[in-house]
Design an enzyme around this catalytic site. Sequence first.
Site, PDB file in Angstrom:
ATOM      1  N   GLU A   1      20.084 -84.897 -82.452  1.00 57.98           N
ATOM      2  CA  GLU A   1      19.969 -83.649 -81.688  1.00 57.98           C
ATOM      3  C   GLU A   1      20.485 -83.898 -80.281  1.00 57.98           C
ATOM      4  OE1 GLU A   1      16.113 -81.830 -80.866  1.00 57.98           O
ATOM      5  OE2 GLU A   1      17.112 -80.077 -80.019  1.00 57.98           O
TER       6      GLU A   1
ATOM      7  N   ASP B   1      24.728 -89.057 -72.613  1.00 62.07           N
ATOM      8  CA  ASP B   1      25.585 -87.878 -72.628  1.00 62.07           C
ATOM      9  C   ASP B   1      26.114 -87.639 -74.056  1.00 62.07           C
ATOM     10  OD1 ASP B   1      27.466 -85.918 -71.268  1.00 62.07           O
ATOM     11  OD2 ASP B   1      28.854 -87.271 -72.258  1.00 62.07           O
TER      12      ASP B   1
ATOM     13  N   ASP C   1      23.722 -75.309 -72.525  1.00 58.64           N
ATOM     14  CA  ASP C   1      24.002 -74.488 -71.337  1.00 58.64           C
ATOM     15  C   ASP C   1      25.327 -73.750 -71.561  1.00 58.64           C
ATOM     16  OD1 ASP C   1      21.755 -75.583 -69.738  1.00 58.64           O
ATOM     17  OD2 ASP C   1      22.868 -77.437 -70.012  1.00 58.64           O
TER      18      ASP C   1
ATOM     19  N   LYS D   1      30.204 -68.580 -66.167  1.00 56.99           N
ATOM     20  CA  LYS D   1      31.257 -68.235 -65.194  1.00 56.99           C
ATOM     21  C   LYS D   1      32.561 -68.930 -65.573  1.00 56.99           C
ATOM     22  CE  LYS D   1      28.237 -67.350 -61.339  1.00 56.99           C
ATOM     23  NZ  LYS D   1      27.422 -68.020 -60.347  1.00 56.99           N
TER      24      LYS D   1
ATOM     25  N   ASP E   1      22.094 -68.232 -77.340  1.00 57.45           N
ATOM     26  CA  ASP E   1      21.812 -66.836 -76.992  1.00 57.45           C
ATOM     27  C   ASP E   1      23.070 -66.164 -76.456  1.00 57.45           C
ATOM     28  OD1 ASP E   1      21.558 -68.689 -74.769  1.00 57.45           O
ATOM     29  OD2 ASP E   1      21.249 -66.890 -73.572  1.00 57.45           O
TER      30      ASP E   1
ATOM     31  N   GLU F   1      11.413 -73.836 -84.249  1.00 53.86           N
ATOM     32  CA  GLU F   1      11.679 -72.936 -83.118  1.00 53.86           C
ATOM     33  C   GLU F   1      11.785 -73.778 -81.854  1.00 53.86           C
ATOM     34  OE1 GLU F   1       8.542 -70.268 -81.626  1.00 53.86           O
ATOM     35  OE2 GLU F   1      10.042 -68.654 -81.683  1.00 53.86           O
TER      36      GLU F   1
HETATM   37  C1  LIG Z   1      19.315 -75.003 -72.182  1.00 49.08           C
HETATM   38  S1  LIG Z   1      18.575 -76.521 -72.575  1.00 49.08           S
HETATM   39  C2  LIG Z   1      18.133 -76.316 -74.296  1.00 49.08           C
HETATM   40  C3  LIG Z   1      17.080 -77.301 -74.717  1.00 49.08           C
HETATM   41  C4  LIG Z   1      16.674 -77.325 -76.212  1.00 49.08           C
HETATM   42  N1  LIG Z   1      17.815 -77.680 -77.046  1.00 49.08           N
HETATM   43  C5  LIG Z   1      16.094 -76.011 -76.650  1.00 49.08           C
HETATM   44  O1  LIG Z   1      16.739 -75.298 -77.421  1.00 49.08           O
HETATM   45  O2  LIG Z   1      14.966 -75.718 -76.267  1.00 49.08           O
HETATM   46  C6  LIG Z   1      19.978 -77.607 -72.681  1.00 49.08           C
HETATM   47  C7  LIG Z   1      19.609 -79.079 -72.694  1.00 49.08           C
HETATM   48  O3  LIG Z   1      20.805 -79.847 -72.885  1.00 49.08           O
HETATM   49  C8  LIG Z   1      20.781 -80.958 -71.998  1.00 49.08           C
HETATM   50  N2  LIG Z   1      22.184 -81.358 -71.768  1.00 49.08           N
HETATM   51  C9  LIG Z   1      23.098 -80.743 -70.969  1.00 49.08           C
HETATM   52  N3  LIG Z   1      24.278 -81.384 -71.038  1.00 49.08           N
HETATM   53  C10 LIG Z   1      24.117 -82.423 -71.905  1.00 49.08           C
HETATM   54  C11 LIG Z   1      24.966 -83.456 -72.367  1.00 49.08           C
HETATM   55  N4  LIG Z   1      26.238 -83.560 -71.953  1.00 49.08           N
HETATM   56  N5  LIG Z   1      24.475 -84.363 -73.248  1.00 49.08           N
HETATM   57  C12 LIG Z   1      23.171 -84.294 -73.667  1.00 49.08           C
HETATM   58  N6  LIG Z   1      22.327 -83.324 -73.246  1.00 49.08           N
HETATM   59  C13 LIG Z   1      22.776 -82.405 -72.385  1.00 49.08           C
HETATM   60  C14 LIG Z   1      20.065 -80.437 -70.765  1.00 49.08           C
HETATM   61  O4  LIG Z   1      19.543 -81.476 -69.970  1.00 49.08           O
HETATM   62  C15 LIG Z   1      18.980 -79.563 -71.400  1.00 49.08           C
HETATM   63  O5  LIG Z   1      17.803 -80.293 -71.708  1.00 49.08           O
END
Ligand SMILES: C[S@@+](CC[C@H](N)C(=O)[O-])C[C@H]1O[C@@H](n2cnc3c(N)ncnc32)[C@H](O)[C@@H]1O
Length: 233
Positions: free
Chosen positions: A60, A112, A135, A139, A171, A211
């Site tokens: 994940e 990462d 994320d 933009k 979303d 969920e």
């Molecule tokens: C919007 S949150 C969604 C968290 C979770 N997957 C959920 O659905 O509840 C996005 C997550 O991805 C992580 N993230 C962002 N860029 C990443 C990357 N390049 N590699 C691993 N994780 C990353 C962020 O730190 C954050 O915890």
Amino acid sequence: MRKVGTIIDNLRKGENAPDRHENPYLKEAIQLADYLFTQNELNEKISTLFKDTSKPLILEIGCYMGKNVLEIASQNKQLNILGIDITYKRVVKAARKLKRLNIDNGKIAICDGRAFLSEIIPDKSLNGVCVFFPDPWPKDRHEKNRLLKKEFIDNLYQKLAPKGFFWFKTDHEQYFEETNKLMLESGFVPDDGLNGEPLPQPRDILGGPYETAFQKLFTGKGVPFYQRVYIKE
Ligand SMILES: C[S@@+](CC[C@H](N)C(=O)[O-])C[C@H]1O[C@@H](n2cnc3c(N)ncnc32)[C@H](O)[C@@H]1O
């Protein structure tokens, strides 16, 4: 490629954290060595992370505070799941829960997602990859920061074993449409199959439904979300 987790590497070697990084999560990270790995450690230990390495491996990316890793690992003892994220606080909270429940088929790494696929995991080693609510960087000038781009998806295809799945939830409708197009162009088959014949689903394989934290947040506000499963043929 971006590297994260080097402060934990240094602390584990006995070095002090720079002042601005003095925080309780980093100190706790030292105690979680069997559950929480750094990007550097993954390079050395990727083939021996889990007690039983013969089990299918699920990844994940963006595991946040570990809710899914914990639920999937505890409901599926027949597989291993690794959750990765890029912030210290989130990975420590995730690993803490796994340790408290003594779960040995779920692990966490500060790593990462792009680097994991391109530099760490060998080809055809993953049986499934989940990316939930990444994320969206809505933009135009930030679009380059998105995780799910062509290079990432090509790497994903290479790292999945045959019949491996990719499960995506978001979303953000535009992100969903653009990713869907890239997935199909890269040779993935959608969950409904090319001829409408249903394919195996992660929910068949993993149980659930799961969920996620962000899913709960959006659903609570009445915001719709999109999801699809793709299979590597
Ligand atoms: C919007 S949150 C969604 C968290 C979770 N997957 C959920 O659905 O509840 C996005 C997550 O991805 C992580 N993230 C962002 N860029 C990443 C990357 N390049 N590699 C691993 N994780 C990353 C962020 O730190 C954050 O915890």
